[in-house]
Design a protein around this motif. Structure first.
Motif, PDB file in Angstrom:
ATOM      1  N   ASP A  14       1.022  -1.521  -0.043  1.00  0.00           N
ATOM      2  CA  ASP A  14      -0.054  -0.396   0.186  1.00  0.00           C
ATOM      3  C   ASP A  14       1.287   1.064  -0.300  1.00  0.00           C
ATOM      4  N   TYR A  15       2.124   1.051   0.727  1.00  0.00           N
ATOM      5  CA  TYR A  15       2.459   2.295   1.073  1.00  0.00           C
ATOM      6  C   TYR A  15       3.239   2.640  -0.876  1.00  0.00           C
ATOM      7  N   TYR A  16       3.932   1.630  -0.944  1.00  0.00           N
ATOM      8  CA  TYR A  16       4.378   1.683  -2.512  1.00  0.00           C
ATOM      9  C   TYR A  16       3.366   2.016  -3.953  1.00  0.00           C
ATOM     10  N   THR A  70      12.789   6.535  -5.358  1.00  0.00           N
ATOM     11  CA  THR A  70      11.643   6.280  -4.134  1.00  0.00           C
ATOM     12  C   THR A  70      12.361   5.635  -2.737  1.00  0.00           C
ATOM     13  N   ALA A  71      11.265   6.221  -1.685  1.00  0.00           N
ATOM     14  CA  ALA A  71      12.308   6.073  -0.200  1.00  0.00           C
ATOM     15  C   ALA A  71      12.134   4.967   0.339  1.00  0.00           C
ATOM     16  N   PHE A  72      13.285   4.036   1.033  1.00  0.00           N
ATOM     17  CA  PHE A  72      12.779   2.511   2.101  1.00  0.00           C
ATOM     18  C   PHE A  72      13.409   1.284   0.917  1.00  0.00           C
ATOM     19  N   LEU A  97      18.641   8.519  -6.014  1.00  0.00           N
ATOM     20  CA  LEU A  97      18.739   8.058  -4.867  1.00  0.00           C
ATOM     21  C   LEU A  97      17.777   8.796  -3.921  1.00  0.00           C
ATOM     22  N   SER A  98      17.078   7.997  -3.549  1.00  0.00           N
ATOM     23  CA  SER A  98      16.281   9.191  -1.917  1.00  0.00           C
ATOM     24  C   SER A  98      16.861   9.606  -0.529  1.00  0.00           C
ATOM     25  N   THR A  99      16.675  10.573  -0.813  1.00  0.00           N
ATOM     26  CA  THR A  99      17.548  10.499   0.624  1.00  0.00           C
ATOM     27  C   THR A  99      17.253  10.070   2.051  1.00  0.00           C
ATOM     28  N   LEU A 119      21.933  12.681  -6.079  1.00  0.00           N
ATOM     29  CA  LEU A 119      21.064  12.315  -4.677  1.00  0.00           C
ATOM     30  C   LEU A 119      19.936  13.151  -4.609  1.00  0.00           C
ATOM     31  N   GLN A 120      18.361  12.793  -3.986  1.00  0.00           N
ATOM     32  CA  GLN A 120      17.057  13.851  -4.258  1.00  0.00           C
ATOM     33  C   GLN A 120      17.212  14.366  -2.828  1.00  0.00           C
ATOM     34  N   CYS A 121      17.316  15.596  -2.554  1.00  0.00           N
ATOM     35  CA  CYS A 121      16.778  15.644  -0.630  1.00  0.00           C
ATOM     36  C   CYS A 121      15.973  16.339  -0.531  1.00  0.00           C
ATOM     37  N   TYR A 122      15.240  15.912   0.976  1.00  0.00           N
ATOM     38  CA  TYR A 122      14.361  16.281   1.711  1.00  0.00           C
ATOM     39  C   TYR A 122      15.423  17.432   2.593  1.00  0.00           C
ATOM     40  N   PHE A 123      15.483  18.586   3.425  1.00  0.00           N
ATOM     41  CA  PHE A 123      15.998  19.040   3.563  1.00  0.00           C
ATOM     42  C   PHE A 123      15.347  19.354   5.371  1.00  0.00           C
ATOM     43  N   VAL A 147      16.334  18.532  -5.497  1.00  0.00           N
ATOM     44  CA  VAL A 147      15.782  19.261  -4.563  1.00  0.00           C
ATOM     45  C   VAL A 147      14.350  19.206  -4.999  1.00  0.00           C
ATOM     46  N   THR A 148      13.825  18.461  -3.837  1.00  0.00           N
ATOM     47  CA  THR A 148      11.819  17.756  -4.266  1.00  0.00           C
ATOM     48  C   THR A 148      11.414  19.484  -3.780  1.00  0.00           C
ATOM     49  N   VAL A 149      10.546  19.576  -4.533  1.00  0.00           N
ATOM     50  CA  VAL A 149       9.496  20.834  -4.182  1.00  0.00           C
ATOM     51  C   VAL A 149       8.171  20.773  -4.391  1.00  0.00           C
ATOM     52  N   LEU A 222      15.416  21.409  -9.915  1.00  0.00           N
ATOM     53  CA  LEU A 222      13.665  21.465  -8.740  1.00  0.00           C
ATOM     54  C   LEU A 222      12.939  19.942  -9.168  1.00  0.00           C
ATOM     55  N   LYS A 223      12.726  18.797  -8.165  1.00  0.00           N
ATOM     56  CA  LYS A 223      11.644  17.868  -8.774  1.00  0.00           C
ATOM     57  C   LYS A 223      10.028  18.368  -7.877  1.00  0.00           C
ATOM     58  N   GLY A 224       9.220  18.559  -8.921  1.00  0.00           N
ATOM     59  CA  GLY A 224       7.999  18.415  -7.893  1.00  0.00           C
ATOM     60  C   GLY A 224       7.313  19.761  -9.000  1.00  0.00           C
ATOM     61  N   ALA A 249       1.500  11.204  -8.068  1.00  0.00           N
ATOM     62  CA  ALA A 249      -0.101  11.272  -7.638  1.00  0.00           C
ATOM     63  C   ALA A 249      -0.004  11.179  -5.884  1.00  0.00           C
ATOM     64  N   ARG A 250       1.306  11.173  -5.389  1.00  0.00           N
ATOM     65  CA  ARG A 250       1.081  10.984  -3.406  1.00  0.00           C
ATOM     66  C   ARG A 250       0.737  12.690  -3.005  1.00  0.00           C
ATOM     67  N   GLN A 251       0.926  13.800  -3.113  1.00  0.00           N
ATOM     68  CA  GLN A 251       0.779  14.612  -2.446  1.00  0.00           C
ATOM     69  C   GLN A 251      -0.809  15.164  -2.524  1.00  0.00           C
ATOM     70  N   GLY A 279       6.008  10.164 -13.969  1.00  0.00           N
ATOM     71  CA  GLY A 279       4.406  10.188 -13.561  1.00  0.00           C
ATOM     72  C   GLY A 279       4.097   9.651 -14.180  1.00  0.00           C
ATOM     73  N   GLY A 280       3.975   8.160 -14.076  1.00  0.00           N
ATOM     74  CA  GLY A 280       2.918   6.928 -14.382  1.00  0.00           C
ATOM     75  C   GLY A 280       3.348   6.807 -15.590  1.00  0.00           C
ATOM     76  N   VAL A 281       4.814   6.571 -16.189  1.00  0.00           N
ATOM     77  CA  VAL A 281       5.910   6.021 -16.958  1.00  0.00           C
ATOM     78  C   VAL A 281       5.576   4.372 -16.936  1.00  0.00           C
ATOM     79  N   PHE A 299      12.073   9.530 -15.926  1.00  0.00           N
ATOM     80  CA  PHE A 299      11.965   8.627 -14.404  1.00  0.00           C
ATOM     81  C   PHE A 299      10.491   7.584 -14.405  1.00  0.00           C
ATOM     82  N   ILE A 300      11.716   6.485 -13.652  1.00  0.00           N
ATOM     83  CA  ILE A 300      10.307   5.500 -13.381  1.00  0.00           C
ATOM     84  C   ILE A 300      10.452   5.104 -11.587  1.00  0.00           C
ATOM     85  N   GLY A 301       9.015   5.495 -10.809  1.00  0.00           N
ATOM     86  CA  GLY A 301       9.187   5.325  -9.488  1.00  0.00           C
ATOM     87  C   GLY A 301       8.879   3.879  -9.297  1.00  0.00           C
ATOM     88  N   ARG A 302       7.338   3.911  -9.356  1.00  0.00           N
ATOM     89  CA  ARG A 302       6.640   2.536  -8.977  1.00  0.00           C
ATOM     90  C   ARG A 302       7.081   0.992  -9.510  1.00  0.00           C
TER      91      ARG A 302
HETATM   92  C1  LIG Z   1       7.224   4.405  -2.931  1.00  0.00           C
HETATM   93  C2  LIG Z   1       7.220   5.873  -3.304  1.00  0.00           C
HETATM   94  C3  LIG Z   1       8.498   6.609  -2.451  1.00  0.00           C
HETATM   95  C4  LIG Z   1       8.697   7.435  -3.196  1.00  0.00           C
HETATM   96  N1  LIG Z   1       9.364   8.130  -2.137  1.00  0.00           N
HETATM   97  C5  LIG Z   1      10.290   9.373  -2.952  1.00  0.00           C
HETATM   98  C6  LIG Z   1      11.418  10.177  -2.194  1.00  0.00           C
HETATM   99  O1  LIG Z   1      11.966   9.641  -0.991  1.00  0.00           O
HETATM  100  N2  LIG Z   1      11.539  12.044  -2.813  1.00  0.00           N
HETATM  101  C7  LIG Z   1      10.796  11.381  -4.082  1.00  0.00           C
HETATM  102  O2  LIG Z   1      11.343  12.489  -4.102  1.00  0.00           O
HETATM  103  N3  LIG Z   1      10.432  11.527  -4.325  1.00  0.00           N
HETATM  104  C8  LIG Z   1       9.708  10.072  -4.167  1.00  0.00           C
HETATM  105  N4  LIG Z   1       8.434   9.373  -4.844  1.00  0.00           N
HETATM  106  C9  LIG Z   1       7.943   9.861  -5.914  1.00  0.00           C
HETATM  107  C10 LIG Z   1       9.013   9.462  -6.959  1.00  0.00           C
HETATM  108  O3  LIG Z   1      10.325   9.964  -7.096  1.00  0.00           O
HETATM  109  C11 LIG Z   1       8.480  10.174  -8.686  1.00  0.00           C
HETATM  110  O4  LIG Z   1       8.369  11.249  -9.121  1.00  0.00           O
HETATM  111  C12 LIG Z   1       6.710   9.161  -9.029  1.00  0.00           C
HETATM  112  O5  LIG Z   1       6.924   7.465  -8.042  1.00  0.00           O
HETATM  113  C13 LIG Z   1       6.858   9.128 -10.341  1.00  0.00           C
HETATM  114  O6  LIG Z   1       5.998   8.453 -10.803  1.00  0.00           O
HETATM  115  P1  LIG Z   1       5.728   6.837 -10.544  1.00  0.00           P
HETATM  116  O7  LIG Z   1       5.644   6.001  -9.909  1.00  0.00           O
HETATM  117  O8  LIG Z   1       4.406   6.525 -11.197  1.00  0.00           O
HETATM  118  O9  LIG Z   1       6.460   6.418 -11.875  1.00  0.00           O
HETATM  119  C14 LIG Z   1       8.450   8.297  -4.556  1.00  0.00           C
HETATM  120  C15 LIG Z   1       6.918   7.286  -5.079  1.00  0.00           C
HETATM  121  C16 LIG Z   1       7.306   6.466  -4.455  1.00  0.00           C
HETATM  122  C17 LIG Z   1       4.998   5.384  -5.461  1.00  0.00           C
END
Ligand SMILES: Cc1cc2nc3c(=O)[nH]c(=O)nc-3n(C[C@H](O)[C@H](O)[C@H](O)COP(=O)(O)O)c2cc1C
Ligand SMILES: CCCCCCC(=O)C(=O)O
Length: 362
Positions: A14-16, A70-72, A97-99, A119-123, A147-149, A222-224, A249-251, A279-281, A299-302
């Motif tokens: 669910d977190y992912y 992506t964290a964790f 890499l996520s911070t 390196l991705q940064c949260y401050f 830098v995630t904004v 600047l990411k976001g 789509a997590r924010q 985003g959704g690739v 970039f691909i996340g999930r």
């Molecule tokens: C489980 C998970 C953890 C994430 N962790 C971070 C993070 O630590 N820092 C960040 O900037 N974005 C984070 N993101 C966002 C991703 O970098 C990226 O913007 C997003 O996953 C892209 O969409 P996609 O999953 O549809 O490919 C995370 C996304 C997911 C799904």
């Protein structure tokens, strides 16, 4: 009821997977990609195809498909982000890499020493901590800071709250472990809220971008970014690149899909700096569409997390290879011999495909 407490795999999944609130943005992202049509071209010379090699801030990469932060990663694989780093190295692409990684930034660098990494940064609220992280990153060979904004405060992820998400005992936050703890005391809601409260500087604003410049010589991305006004502002504040993203789509729910705002963000930077996209690739055709609309890397996340969960390093490599081979096929069928040929003429927006347009007398 059988819930996440008894089934950690459900909590991790669910977190992912989750998006924010009603997941409207998450659920419409695929439709947004599919509403953009590709223009097939006849008799392009497939034998003359040159490949997917390109550059990222001047560094060579074998493919424009890169790994988003992506964290964790240790939630699904004991080697965590080190496995992901080896997969990026195996396919000669870039890892961001996520911070909030489980493996430290130094461990990740050691796992794939020759690979291109940023390196991705949260401050943190402490400038000393931030400076220390920048220095560590530079020393370990990271080539830029993303830098995630889009995360001034954490999005409302209802599944995480219901599952009372927290990191299992023994899994640390490798990169920031020496500055914070993952101990969760709260009984209510998601442990992520507590991690954020303990560490993150929520008052970090545009003026702080100027401050980071004084702390590091690394390029700043600047990411976001999600609108042309902020894209232009990024240029004004001296960013070296922007990264169009709605954080998977997590924010903020009910925003457009990132692919729907890519073109306006590209207009906002007016050719002055590079634009990246996520985003959704999920397909090579999505990559081609994002590049055609002005991104220079995607970039691909999930998908990397699903690959990691299924087969570790090899799983992530497989995901990257499949996407890249799909990208190659779509390049050939749209008559693009190399990445620089992927221009706006390769796509047809849905507005032009509507029945009204097709039947109109011109
Ligand atoms: C489980 C998970 C953890 C994430 N962790 C971070 C993070 O630590 N820092 C960040 O900037 N974005 C984070 N993101 C966002 C991703 O970098 C990226 O913007 C997003 O996953 C892209 O969409 P996609 O999953 O549809 O490919 C995370 C996304 C997911 C799904
Ligand atoms: C400062 C917010 C931490 C969020 C944790 C990682 C992340 O970005 C995510 O989307 O999850």
């Amino acid at each position: 009821m059988w819930g996440a407490k008894d089934n950690p795999k459900k909590m991790f999944h669910d977190y992912y997977q989750s998006g924010a609130e009603g997941e409207h943005t998450l659920n419409t992202t695929r439709d947004a990609f599919n509403s953009i049509k590709l223009k097939a071209r006849a008799l392009g010379d497939a034998d003359a195809f040159k490949g997917t090699e390109t550059t990222f801030l001047g560094h060579k990469i074998a493919s424009p498909i890169c790994l988003a932060p992506t964290a964790f990663h240790m939630l699904v694989n004991p080697e965590g982000e080190c496995a992901t780093a080896r997969a990026a190295a195996g396919t000669k692409t870039l890892q961001c890499l996520s911070t909030w990684s489980n493996c430290s930034l130094e461990e990740v660098a050691e796992a794939a020493p020759d690979n291109l990494r940023i390196l991705q940064c949260y401050f943190s609220r402490s400038d000393e901590v931030n400076k220390d992280i920048f220095e560590r990153a530079e020393k370990a060979g990271y080539k830029a800071l993303a830098v995630t904004v889009d995360t001034q405060i954490l999005g409302n992820r209802e599944a995480d709250a219901e599952n009372k998400f927290s990191l299992p005992k023994g899994i640390k936050m490798g990169t920031i472990a020496k500055y914070t703890s993952t101990h969760v005391t709260g009984v209510e809601g998601s442990g992520l809220d507590e991690y954020v409260r303990k560490y993150k500087h929520n008052g970090f604003t545009w003026k702080d971008i100027l401050k980071i410049r004084q702390f590091t010589s690394l390029p700043i991305i600047l990411k976001g970014i999600q609108c042309k006004e902020d894209a232009a502002k990024a240029v004004e504040y001296g960013a070296d690149a922007i990264w169009v993203s709605n954080h998977g789509a997590r924010q903020l729910d009910t925003t457009p899909a990132s692919i729907e705002v890519l073109e306006e963000c590209v207009q906002g930077v007016d050719g002055k700096i590079e634009v990246y996209f996520d985003g959704g690739v999920r397909r090579g055709t999505d990559v081609l569409k994002a590049l055609a609309l002005g991104a220079s890397a995607v970039f691909i996340g999930r998908p990397q997390l699903w690959g990691l969960a299924i087969d570790g390093q090899k799983g992530v490599e497989d995901v990257l290879k499949i996407l890249n081979s799909e990208l190659q096929r779509s390049m050939i069928l749209t008559d693009c011999q190399e990445v620089k040929d992927i221009t706006k003429e390769r796509v047809i927006h849905s507005a032009y495909c509507s029945p009204k347009y097709l039947t109109a007398k011109i």
